[in-house]
Design a protein around this motif. Structure first.
Motif, PDB file in Angstrom:
ATOM      1  N   ASN A   1      -5.535   8.655 -15.214  1.00  0.00           N
ATOM      2  CA  ASN A   1      -4.081   8.496 -15.121  1.00  0.00           C
ATOM      3  C   ASN A   1      -3.354   8.995 -16.370  1.00  0.00           C
TER       4      ASN A   1
ATOM      5  N   THR B   1      -0.420  11.415  -6.698  1.00  0.00           N
ATOM      6  CA  THR B   1       0.039  10.686  -7.876  1.00  0.00           C
ATOM      7  C   THR B   1      -0.222   9.193  -7.786  1.00  0.00           C
ATOM      8  N   ASN B   2      -0.458   8.672  -6.576  1.00  0.00           N
ATOM      9  CA  ASN B   2      -0.543   7.209  -6.474  1.00  0.00           C
ATOM     10  C   ASN B   2      -1.950   6.697  -6.186  1.00  0.00           C
ATOM     11  N   TYR B   3      -2.989   7.469  -6.587  1.00  0.00           N
ATOM     12  CA  TYR B   3      -4.361   7.083  -6.263  1.00  0.00           C
ATOM     13  C   TYR B   3      -4.783   5.752  -6.872  1.00  0.00           C
ATOM     14  N   ASP B   4      -4.161   5.363  -7.991  1.00  0.00           N
ATOM     15  CA  ASP B   4      -4.559   4.094  -8.597  1.00  0.00           C
ATOM     16  C   ASP B   4      -4.078   2.893  -7.790  1.00  0.00           C
ATOM     17  N   SER B   5      -3.171   3.127  -6.851  1.00  0.00           N
ATOM     18  CA  SER B   5      -2.724   2.035  -5.983  1.00  0.00           C
ATOM     19  C   SER B   5      -3.505   2.013  -4.676  1.00  0.00           C
ATOM     20  N   VAL B   6      -4.430   2.962  -4.501  1.00  0.00           N
ATOM     21  CA  VAL B   6      -5.210   3.054  -3.267  1.00  0.00           C
ATOM     22  C   VAL B   6      -6.607   2.512  -3.534  1.00  0.00           C
TER      23      VAL B   6
ATOM     24  N   ASP C   1       6.825   7.439  -5.549  1.00  0.00           N
ATOM     25  CA  ASP C   1       5.570   7.794  -4.912  1.00  0.00           C
ATOM     26  C   ASP C   1       4.728   6.559  -4.567  1.00  0.00           C
ATOM     27  N   GLY C   2       5.258   5.384  -4.851  1.00  0.00           N
ATOM     28  CA  GLY C   2       4.566   4.159  -4.433  1.00  0.00           C
ATOM     29  C   GLY C   2       3.399   3.774  -5.309  1.00  0.00           C
ATOM     30  N   ASN C   3       3.324   4.350  -6.504  1.00  0.00           N
ATOM     31  CA  ASN C   3       2.177   4.064  -7.365  1.00  0.00           C
ATOM     32  C   ASN C   3       2.372   2.744  -8.120  1.00  0.00           C
ATOM     33  N   LEU C   4       2.603   1.679  -7.361  1.00  0.00           N
ATOM     34  CA  LEU C   4       2.927   0.386  -7.981  1.00  0.00           C
ATOM     35  C   LEU C   4       1.794  -0.156  -8.837  1.00  0.00           C
ATOM     36  N   PHE C   5       0.563   0.032  -8.369  1.00  0.00           N
ATOM     37  CA  PHE C   5      -0.565  -0.555  -9.088  1.00  0.00           C
ATOM     38  C   PHE C   5      -1.131   0.398 -10.138  1.00  0.00           C
ATOM     39  N   GLY C   6      -0.529   1.571 -10.264  1.00  0.00           N
ATOM     40  CA  GLY C   6      -1.058   2.567 -11.191  1.00  0.00           C
ATOM     41  C   GLY C   6      -0.254   2.682 -12.471  1.00  0.00           C
TER      42      GLY C   6
ATOM     43  N   GLN D   1     -10.659   5.275 -15.528  1.00  0.00           N
ATOM     44  CA  GLN D   1      -9.319   5.122 -14.959  1.00  0.00           C
ATOM     45  C   GLN D   1      -8.248   5.627 -15.926  1.00  0.00           C
TER      46      GLN D   1
ATOM     47  N   ASP E   1       0.848  -1.197   0.000  1.00  0.00           N
ATOM     48  CA  ASP E   1       0.000   0.000   0.000  1.00  0.00           C
ATOM     49  C   ASP E   1       0.882   1.246   0.000  1.00  0.00           C
ATOM     50  N   PRO E   2       0.587   2.200  -0.905  1.00  0.00           N
ATOM     51  CA  PRO E   2       1.495   3.340  -1.070  1.00  0.00           C
ATOM     52  C   PRO E   2       1.540   4.275   0.144  1.00  0.00           C
TER      53      PRO E   2
END
Lengths: 231, 435
Positions: free
Chosen positions: B417, B254-259, A79-84, B413, A64-65
């Protein structure tokens, strides 16, 4: 559709390329009879015992980011956006299945490495071969059939990867990790288009069969040549 | 050569069995038939905690009625596919749970559902006792097909009051105020808006509101009815431009797609002060209440979506889950009994039961009982919003038939992005089947 097939192949190839060297090395190492090796191999084996769903949920939380490892290790994850991002999502998928399935292949290699006749190593030592040369000139050639077995398992498993995709990425971002199995699921159980889904399933079977056949043919596995000739 | 034949056979058998698993799943469970001259009506509902209230109502109904109601529940995740399978067969229920809009449109088109005009003619209360903005969601082609039967869940803009105060901003009433707040919050090092982009439907909520505020409800209404040209209209492009502006301002980080919202990620951002806003359905309140009761007591703010200058949508318009509905099959054998059963959906017992489990019913008599709900002020606020709303937009993924949701999710989505621009978004929405 074509993209999903391409992604399935990519995930499979990445899985084989990453998992094979790790599990060969680990397996050959674990084949030694030392006690510490036995203890460590037992620990390495644990991920395989866990359910793939639990493992995926676990890694989803760890990565989780904002509250997981990436928030503490910005130098590595940014920025931890691994799943994005596509690279991040595919990377996570390959990593998680490697983490889970390497123990299985390690076990296969361990068994095979133990079956290599000791006389070969004795002869090599007398001829002056060191550990590295022994590995490349005796162990690896002796493991030839095992490599093919393990790779076919990886390929078939890789082409049908579904649970990790469902839990970790849901095929996202966009369609960037929608492999064929997940695409089939979307068609059938999200869009209720069972016709196309069945067609995709059939196509997947055909492709998997074809790939396995080609592999068996290319590796010469079908000729079942013994590795014991002349021993 | 023999080996090849064997391999080929294995492949064919394997393929056939895999294909069969899927087609069997599609028609699983047909066989024994219900009904057929019995004195029962079958009521099919989505299986979850609310079934407690539905069970009570069925029991109440059965005490006085000669025709007995039977409650059939299907566990949540399987509901849609099971319903799809049995609705046109012998096993079809008499009355079934649905989401209104696109979820029943295909059945209406197939001539399976009974318009409720006759029922309403006999008992006008079946229409007048419900809030119009909610009742309208189950009106298809000018005819009513559903009676609201659970709670309403409008989407609201939640905020962390403490974070807002620290940054010196107030809850935004206009789009420009929102942009200003975003800039101020970003300067403070806070993610302005928490977004569970990994779930995709939270992203869609932003489109629903911005489109409504810019173009009014008519644009989407036309689109759903098959007029695909509206997606390429100037209003549509303006809405996309506003969203783009917000995203580019760094409103979502910037990392909303991982949340995700579903694993507690985005509500945690709001509650721990790492983010200032979250656009979410009214269930956000109970989610936060469970996980961060102290935060809810002291710092949780909620309000409506900001207005857009020069936009056509009324400031009071809402979006979200309007309610769930009971619809009636055309070939039910006991229409009178069904009508009696539906009347229970505006009874006092129904309202009390729904409120007791945290749902907010949308009947005219609801305000009488609001004091007894878990959080009276919050319930009263929502009820008031829904009552005054000129239009209550059903979530896009539910307004379209189920087949469309995958495409919608991917489109929103990818637009967020930056993978695709406005043109690709418009093309994706135009590719959807009309509802």
């Amino acid at each position: 559709m074509v993209k999903s097939l391409w992604l399935s192949l990519l995930l499979t190839v990445l899985g084989v390329v990453v998992q094979t060297p790790i599990s060969v090395l680990l397996g050959v190492w674990a084949a030694g009879r030392q006690r510490n090796r036995a203890v460590l191999s037992a620990i390495y084996f644990v991920p395989l015992l866990l359910s793939i769903t639990a493992v995926s949920v676990l890694w989803r939380a760890v990565l989780d980011p904002n509250f997981g490892v990436p928030s503490q290790a910005k130098w590595l994850f940014g920025d931890g956006n691994l799943f994005g991002t596509q690279a991040g999502a595919l990377g996570v998928l390959v990593f998680v299945s490697t983490w889970q399935f390497t123990p299985l292949h390690t076990l296969i290699y361990q068994g095979a490495a133990r079956a290599v006749p000791g006389v070969l190593y004795e002869a090599a030592r007398i001829d002056g071969a060191g550990t590295v040369r022994q590995f490349f000139h005796i162990t690896l050639p002796q493991l030839r059939n095992t490599v093919v077995t393990s790779m076919i398992l990886m390929v078939v498993g890789g082409l049908t990867t579904f649970d990790t995709v469902l839990i970790l990425t849901q095929g996202g971002p966009g369609t960037d990790s929608t492999n064929t199995a997940y695409y089939m699921y979307q068609k059938a159980f999200k869009s209720f288009d069972f016709g196309s889904a069945s067609a995709i399933a059939l196509l997947l079977v055909l492709v998997a069969t074809l790939v396995s056949l080609v592999m068996v043919r290319l590796t010469g596995y079908d000729r079942m040549r013994s590795t014991m000739e002349g021993v | 050569m023999k080996r090849h034949v064997r391999l080929l056979r294995t492949a064919v058998v394997g393929g056939a069995s895999l294909a069969m698993t899927l087609s069997l799943a599609a028609c699983g469970g047909s066989g024994d038939s219900a009904g057929g001259g019995s004195d029962e009506i079958h009521v099919l509902v989505y299986g979850d905690a609310t079934n407690k209230v539905e069970k009570q109502l069925v029991d109440t109904f059965n005490k006085t009625s000669k025709v007995k109601a039977v409650l059939d529940t299907i566990p949540g995740a399987d509901y849609q596919s099971k319903l799809q399978t049995i609705i046109s067969g012998k096993q079809a229920p008499d009355v079934f749970f649905n989401w209104g809009g696109g979820s029943i449109k295909p059945f209406v088109d197939a001539g399976l559902l009974m318009p409720l005009d006759d029922f309403i003619a006999k008992d006008p209360g079946l229409r007048s006792n419900f809030l119009p903005s909610v009742f309208d969601t189950a009106v298809v082609g000018g005819k009513p097909y559903g009676i609201p039967m659970r709670g309403t869940q409008p989407v609201l803009l939640f905020s962390n009051k403490k974070v807002l105060a620290d940054a010196g901003v107030t809850a935004p009433r206009t789009w420009d105020e929102l942009l200003a707040a975003v800039r101020a919050l970003k300067a403070k090092g806070v993610t302005p808006i928490a977004l569970g982009g990994g779930d995709k439907w939270p992203t869609q909520m932003w489109f629903q509101y911005v489109y409504d505020r810019v173009a009014g409800p008519e644009l989407f209404q036309k689109a759903v009815n098959g007029d695909k040209s509206v997606w390429a209209s100037a209003d549509s492009k303006k809405a996309l431009g506003l969203l783009k502006e917000l995203i580019d301002a760094g409103a979502f980080g910037t990392n909303y797609d991982s949340v995700k919202f579903t694993d507690g990620g985005s509500p945690a951002l709001l509650a721990t002060g790492k983010a200032a806003f979250e656009l979410m359905g009214s269930w956000e309140y109970s989610t936060l209440q469970d996980a961060y009761p102290d935060f809810v007591k002291s710092d949780l703010g909620y309000g409506t979506f900001p207005t857009v200058a020069g936009g056509k949508g009324a400031p009071g318009n809402l979006a979200g889950n309007t309610n769930n509905y009971y619809s009636v099959l055309k070939n039910t054998e006991h229409p009178e009994a069904v009508a009696e059963f539906l009347k229970l959906m505006y009874s006092d017992a129904f309202v009390k039961g729904q409120l007791s489990i945290g749902n907010l019913p949308t009947t005219a008599n609801t305000p009488k009982f609001l004091d007894g709900s878990a959080s009276p002020a919050y319930s009263a606020y929502q009820y008031d919003l829904v009552k005054k709303a000129p239009h209550f937009q059903l979530s896009w993924d539910q307004a379209y038939p189920p087949a469309a949701s995958t495409t919608i999710y991917q489109a929103v989505q990818q637009f967020f992005n930056g993978q695709t621009g406005p043109d690709a978004f418009i093309a994706a929405m135009q590719s959807l089947p009309a509802a």
